[in-house]
Design a protein around this motif. Structure first.
Motif, short mmCIF file in Angstrom:
data_model
loop_
_atom_site.label_atom_id
_atom_site.label_comp_id
_atom_site.label_asym_id
_atom_site.label_seq_id
_atom_site.Cartn_x
_atom_site.Cartn_y
_atom_site.Cartn_z
N VAL B 17 -19.48 15.79 5.58
CA VAL B 17 -20.03 14.46 5.44
C VAL B 17 -21.13 14.43 4.38
O VAL B 17 -21.20 13.53 3.55
CB VAL B 17 -20.58 13.95 6.79
N GLY B 20 -19.60 14.46 1.02
CA GLY B 20 -19.09 13.12 0.71
C GLY B 20 -20.23 12.18 0.36
O GLY B 20 -20.13 11.39 -0.58
N LEU B 21 -21.31 12.30 1.12
CA LEU B 21 -22.46 11.45 0.86
C LEU B 21 -23.00 11.70 -0.54
O LEU B 21 -23.35 10.78 -1.27
CB LEU B 21 -23.54 11.72 1.90
N LEU B 24 -20.94 9.96 -2.95
CA LEU B 24 -21.20 8.53 -2.89
C LEU B 24 -22.48 8.18 -3.64
O LEU B 24 -22.53 7.25 -4.44
CB LEU B 24 -21.30 8.09 -1.42
#
Lengths: 332, 342, 294
Positions: B17, B20-21, B24
C-alpha cells in the motif's frame, strides 16, 4: 395450599406497543408450579409461551413491552413489585432460564469458563465469598453433570468453538450450576438435530430428578411433554386453555384446541393423514372478543363470542377454560 | 503462531500500500504544470542554471525513472529541499513532526477514553436525562467541523475568558527542556520540570480538545448504540436471568463485545484527527508538521507536500495495524479464525 | 373482488406508511428533513429571498462596513459592507452543489467497482480494485483532498475533483462488503445456474439488495462532503473570495476575531446547520430502511 406453590402467575397481562397499535399478547395468564414439579407448557409459535416466562424473569424488552396487570408470585413474593436488588437475588438463587438458541445465549467474546464462573458466583450456592477455586470446582462439576467431556479444557474455549449440542449443554450447566429451585427451559434443543434434542431432553429429566429442581418445559411438540412432564398446560393466543396431569391430558383432552392438537399429531398406527386445525392464530391487535379460540372452534356457542371462559375444574388438577365443560365443574 | 502470521501478512500488505501511495503522490506532484527546476531557483535565475538543475533532478529522464530516483532518495530519508524554508525537507519534518504527534496523541487519548466513557454512561442511563444530554452534545460534536470548534475555543476560552493560551507550545518565559523525545510533555517530565510540564499541558488543551471533540462524539455514539443493541441480545438476558448483577453486566459482560466496533473506528478517527490537525494547527499557530504541510500546499512546495503525505501515510498505516491487533485481542473469533457459525 | 393491482398498490401504500412511521417516530429525523428542505429552499431561491442579493458577488459599501447584527442586517456586515445573511444564503448554493456534484461523480464508479470486486472476490480483479482503494484510503481523507487541491488551481471546481478522488473508495468498500456476502446467497446462485447474464446478476440481483445502505450513506455523506468542501475553502484551496462560500467566509472572518465576531461565527453556524440537517436526515433514513451501521 397456595403458599406451597413455588411459582404462581395470576392473571398476567402484557401488551406490546408497535407500529399500528398495541398488541394485547398476554390476556390474563394463570400458571402454577410446585416444588419439585415438572410442568410442560405447550402451544404453537406465537401463543405467548416465551413472553410469559420472560415476564417471570423480568427480561422482557420493556420499551415495546408493558406489563399491564396481574401478579407473579415466587415463593409468595410478587416479582413484579420487587426492586432490582431483590430481583437479582431471586434470579440468582431461585430460578434460571435456558434459552431457545444456545448460540445467541452465550456471550461470544468470553470463554465458557468465564461465563460459568459468573453463573456460579451469583447463584445460591455461590456465596459472594466463595474463592475462585471453589467457583471453578463447581463450574467443572456442573459441566460434568451435563455430560460434557473434558470439562477443564472446555472452560478455556469460546462458544464458537463448540458444536450446537455442546452449547446447549453449557447453557443447561449454567442454569443448574447454582442449585436453583426453578429452571425454565425454552424449547430446549429445537434448533438442533432430533437425536441430539432427545439427548438433551433426557439430560434435563435426569438432572431435575436428581437435583429435585422444578422445571418448566416450554415446547410446541406434544411428544416432548409426554416424556418429561408431570403436568401440562396448553396455551393458546395469550391464555392458558387447559391444564392437567400428563396422563390425564393425553387420555382425556377436553378443550377443543387441545383435542385438535392431539389429532394433528401423525400416528405411526392407524394410517390416514393427520388433521390440522383450520384457521390461524388471532391478530393480537384486534383479538376476538370472548374466547380467543372461538373463530376456529367448531363447537363454538353464542356465549363463547361474548364472554371469556375462566378455568373450570373438571376433575383432580384438571382445569379447562371452555364453556363447553363449565357444567362439569366439580366443587372448587 | 497464528498471530505472527497475521502480523506478517499485514506488514506485507502495508508495504504494498505504501508503495502504491508513493506512486500516487508522485503522480499528483507531477501533474503540476510548470517546471520544477525553474520553480526551485526562481524566475530570475539564468537558463543555464535551470538546465543544469534539470539534469541533476533527473527531469530529462522518463517518468518511471524519475519515480525510482525519488523513491530511492525517499527511502534514504532525502526528500529534497523545501521551496519555502530552503532547508532539507527531512530536517523540517524532524523538527515539526513531534509537535503534531504530541497533539494527535493527546487528542487521541481524549477521543478514545472520553468517547467510550461517555458512550457507556449514556447506554447505562439509557433514555434518562443524562443519556439525552450526552446524545445531543455528541451529535453536535459530530456535525461541527474541527475548525469551527477551534475558532470557538480560540474566541471563547482563549481571548474572551483567557483560560488557556492560544498560541504555540510553551510560554515565552519558560525555558524549553532538553529535547529527548520531541514530545514536550514527556521531555518536561524527564527534565523534572513541573512548571514547564504544566505549561505545556496548558498549551495543549485548547487545540487538543478542539481536535478531539469530533472523534470523541463519534466514539460515544457508536459505543452507546452498540451497547444498546447488545442489551437486547439473548446473552445479556441470559446473564440477567442467572442473577448476574446489572453493574457487573455493564462493566464487563456488555462492555467487551460492545467495544469491538468502537475500537475498529478508532483507526479511522485517528485519520480524521490527523487530517483536521491541518486546520487546527493553522488556527492555533501550533508549530507542527501539519501547519508546515498546509503552508507547503499553499505555496506549492512539492517536495514538502510529498514528504508530509508519505509520512502521514506511514503513521496511519501503523495505527491501523495497531488497531487491528487490539480488535483481534478483543474478539477471539478473529484471532482464532472462526469459520462461518454452524 | 379486489384486483391484484389494487392489492399491490394498497400494499405499497402500507409499506410507505410504515416507512414514514418508522422515520417520523424519531422527532429528530423530522428536524433533519425540515432543515435540509429549508437550506435547499434558501439555496434555490436565494436571489428572491435574500435581502441583499447583490452582496453575494463583488460589492462594496464602506459606509455600512462591519456593522454588528441589527434589524437591517440580521447577521451583520463584513469589512466591505456586504450583508452576511444574504451571502450565507448564496453560500448554501455552493455547499449543495458541491455535495450533489461530488456524490454524483463518486457513487456510480464506486458502486460499480465495488460490485465487480465483491462478486469476483478472490480473483485478481478483486485484488487490484481493493488494493487501489487501500492506497487511496491510506492517507487521512482531508489530507489527500488538500494535496490534490494544492497542485491544481484553487477554485470550487477543482475542489470538487479533489474531494471526488478521495471519496470514491468508501462506496467501493461499502458495496464490496455487501456484494461479497450476497454472492453466496441462494437467489444469486440460482440466477447463475439459470444462465442469467453477469450484468443481470450484478445489477438486478445484487445491487437491488444494496440500495438501502447505499442510499443511507449518500444522505449521510452529503453533510460530510459539504464539510470537507468548507474545510478546503477555509484553508484557501477551494472557492476563492469574493465567492460567498461558507468556508471562505469563515476564513475571512477569523482575521477579525474577537471584535467583529459575527463575520466568522454566522457562516460557521450555517455550516453546522447544513451538516446537522443532513446527518439527522441520514440517521432517520437509516432507521427507516433498517440498514446496518455505515
Amino acid at each position: 395450599m397456595e403458599n406451597d406453590l413455588l411459582l404462581n402467575i395470576k392473571d398476567l397481562r402484557v401488551n406490546f406497543d408497535v407500529f399500528g397499535g398495541t398488541l394485547k399478547v398476554l390476556d390474563g395468564v394463570n400458571f402454577t408450579v410446585s416444588s419439585g414439579e415438572k410442568v410442560g407448557l405447550v402451544g404453537e409459535t406465537g401463543c405467548g409461551k416465551t413472553t410469559t416466562m420472560k415476564a417471570v424473569l423480568r427480561v422482557l424488552p420493556m420499551p415495546p413491552a408493558r406489563i399491564t396487570g396481574g401478579e407473579i408470585l415466587f415463593k409468595g413474593r410478587d416479582i413484579l413489585q420487587m426492586t432490582s436488588r431483590e430481583l437479582g437475588q431471586v434470579r440468582g438463587e431461585g430460578m434460571a432460564m435456558v434459552f431457545q438458541d444456545p448460540t445467541a445465549a452465550l456471550n461470544p467474546v468470553f470463554t465458557i469458563g468465564e461465563q460459568m464462573d459468573a453463573a456460579v458466583k451469583y447463584s445460591a450456592a455461590g456465596d459472594k465469598r466463595l474463592s475462585g477455586k471453589e467457583i471453578r470446582k463447581r463450574a467443572v462439576e456442573a459441566l460434568k453433570e451435563v455430560a460434557l467431556p473434558d470439562p477443564e479444557r472446555l472452560l478455556k474455549n469460546y462458544p464458537f468453538q463448540l458444536s450446537g449440542g455442546m452449547r446447549q449443554r453449557v447453557c443447561i450447566a449454567m442454569a443448574v450450576a447454582g442449585d436453583r429451585e426453578l429452571i425454565i427451559a425454552d424449547e430446549p434443543g429445537t434448533s438442533l438435530d432430533v437425536s441430539i434434542q432427545d439427548q438433551i431432553l433426557r439430560l434435563l429429566r435426569g438432572l431435575t430428578d436428581k437435583l429435585n429442581t422444578s422445571i418448566v418445559l416450554i415446547t410446541h411438540t406434544l411428544g416432548v411433554v409426554r416424556e418429561l412432564a408431570d403436568r401440562v398446560y396448553v396455551m393458546y393466543a395469550g391464555n392458558m386453555v387447559e391444564v392437567a396431569p400428563t396422563k390425564e391430558l393425553f387420555s382425556r383432552a377436553l378443550h377443543p384446541y387441545t383435542v385438535g392438537l392431539m389429532a394433528a399429531v401423525p400416528k405411526l398406527t392407524g394410517g390416514g393423514i393427520a388433521n390440522g386445525i383450520p384457521g390461524r392464530i388471532p391478530d393480537y391487535l384486534n383479538p376476538p372478543v370472548g374466547c380467543r379460540f372461538h373463530p376456529r372452534c367448531d363447537q363454538a356457542m353464542e356465549v363463547c363470542r361474548l364472554e371469556k371462559p375462566r378455568f373450570y375444574r373438571v376433575s383432580e388438577d384438571h382445569d379447562v377454560a371452555c364453556f363447553l365443560h363449565a357444567g362439569e365443574e366439580t366443587g372448587r | 503462531m497464528r498471530f505472527a502470521a497475521f502480523l506478517g501478512r499485514r506488514a506485507v500488505h502495508s508495504i504494498f500500500v505504501l508503495l502504491g501511495l508513493s506512486i500516487l503522490i508522485f503522480i499528483i506532484a507531477r501533474i503540476m504544470p510548470g517546471d520544477p527546476a525553474r520553480m526551485a531557483v526562481g524566475a530570475r535565475a539564468p537558463q543555464w542554471v535551470v538546465d543544469n538543475l534539470r539534469e541533476q533532478m533527473h527531469l530529462t529522464e522518463p517518468l518511471y525513472m524519475q519515480y525510482l530516483y525519488w523513491l530511492r532518495d525517499a527511502l534514504r530519508g532525502d526528500f529534497g529541499i523545501s521551496l519555502v524554508t530552503r532547508r532539507p525537507v527531512a530536517a523540517d519534518i524532524k523538527e515539526f513532526f513531534p509537535a503534531t504527534l504530541e497533539l494527535a496523541l493527546f487528542a487521541g487519548i481524549i477521543n478514545g477514553a472520553g468517547g467510550i466513557m461517555l458512550g457507556a454512561i449514556s447506554a447505562w442511563q439509557k433514555d434518562k436525562w443524562v443519556d439525552n444530554v450526552v446524545r445531543v452534545i455528541s451529535y453536535l460534536g459530530v456535525v461541527t467541523p474541527s475548525f469551527v470548534f477551534a475558532i470557538l475555543f480560540l474566541l471563547l476560552f482563549g481571548m474572551t475568558l483567557n483560560w488557556a493560551p492560544t498560541m504555540g507550545r510553551l510560554s515565552q518565559e519558560i525555558a524549553r527542556p532538553a529535547t529527548v523525545t520531541g514530545l514536550l510533555t514527556i521531555d518536561c517530565l524527564l527534565a523534572r520540570n513541573p512548571a514547564a510540564f504544566f505549561d505545556s499541558i496548558w498549551h495543549l488543551i485548547l487545540p487538543a480538545v478542539a481536535l478531539a471533540l469530533g472523534g470523541m462524539s463519534q466514539e460515544a455514539r457508536i459505543t452507546r448504540s452498540t451497547m444498546a443493541d447488545n442489551l437486547s441480545k439473548d446473552y445479556i438476558a441470559s446473564a440477567r436471568s442467572l442473577g448476574i448483577p446489572g453493574s457487573v453486566i455493564m462493566r464487563s459482560f456488555l462492555l467487551k463485545p460492545s467495544l469491538i466496533p468502537t475500537v475498529s473506528i478508532l483507526g479511522l478517527d485517528f485519520a480524521a484527527t490527523l487530517g483536521n490537525a491541518f486546520l487546527v494547527e493553522l488556527i492555533f499557530v501550533w508549530p507542527g508538521m501539519s501547519r508546515y504541510g498546509i503552508n507547503a500546499m499553499l505555496r506549492k512546495d512539492l517536495n514538502a507536500i510529498s514528504a508530509v503525505i508519505l509520512i502521514l501515510g506511514v503513521v496511519f498505516i501503523l495505527t491501523n495495524i495497531a488497531v487491528d491487533v487490539i480488535v483481534a485481542r478483543l474478539d477471539p473469533r478473529i484471532q482464532l479464525g472462526a469459520g462461518r457459525s454452524e | 373482488m379486489v384486483s391484484a393491482k389494487a392489492l399491490v398498490s394498497a400494499q405499497r401504500r402500507e409499506d410507505l406508511q410504515r416507512s414514514w412511521y418508522k422515520f417520523s417516530r424519531n422527532r429528530l429525523s423530522i428536524v433533519g428533513l425540515s432543515t435540509v428542505l429549508l437550506v435547499t429552499f434558501l439555496a434555490v431561491f436565494a436571489p428572491l429571498v435574500a435581502p441583499y442579493p447583490e452582496h453575494a458577488s463583488a460589492f462594496v459599501d464602506f459606509a455600512n462596513a462591519s456593522r454588528s447584527p441589527c434589524p437591517t442586517y440580521p447577521f451583520g456586515t463584513d469589512v466591505v459592507g456586504r450583508d452576511i445573511m444574504s451571502r450565507i444564503f448564496f453560500g448554501f448554493r455552493f455547499s449543495l452543489v458541491m455535495g450533489v456534484v461530488v456524490l454524483s461523480l463518486v457513487v456510480p464508479p464506486g458502486v460499480i467497482l465495488g460490485l465487480v470486486a465483491g462478486y469476483y472476490q478472490g480473483t485478481w480483479l478483486d485484488t487490484v480494485i481493493m488494493r487501489t482503494t487501500d492506497i487511496f484510503l491510506a492517507v487521512p481523507p482531508l489530507v489527500l483532498a488538500l494535496a490534490i487541491c494544492s497542485v491544481l488551481t484553487p477554485n470550487l471546481f477543482n475542489a470538487m475533483i479533489a474531494v471526488s478522488l478521495m471519496w470514491w473508495p468508501w462506496y467501493c468498500r461499502l458495496v464490496y462488503g455487501l456484494a461479497s456476502t450476497l454472492r453466496s446467497e441462494f437467489f444469486v446462485v440460482s440466477a447463475e445456474l439459470l444462465g442469467a447474464s453477469k450484468f443481470h446478476i450484478l445489477f438486478r440481483e445484487i445491487l437491488a439488495n444494496c440500495v438501502s445502505p447505499i442510499f443511507t450513506k449518500i444522505s449521510l455523506d452529503m453533510g460530510w462532503v459539504i464539510l470537507i468542501g468548507a474545510s478546503l475553502s477555509f484553508v484557501g484551496l477551494g472557492a476563492q473570495p469574493p465567492t460567498p462560500d461558507l468556508g471562505t467566509m469563515v476564513a475571512d472572518g477569523s482575521k477579525y476575531l474577537p471584535d467583529q465576531w459575527w463575520i466568522a461565527v454566522f457562516p460557521a453556524l450555517a455550516i453546522v446547520l447544513v451538516v446537522l440537517g443532513f446527518n439527522l436526515l441520514g440517521d432517520g433514513l437509516r432507521d427507516m430502511l433498517g440498514a446496518e451501521e455505515v
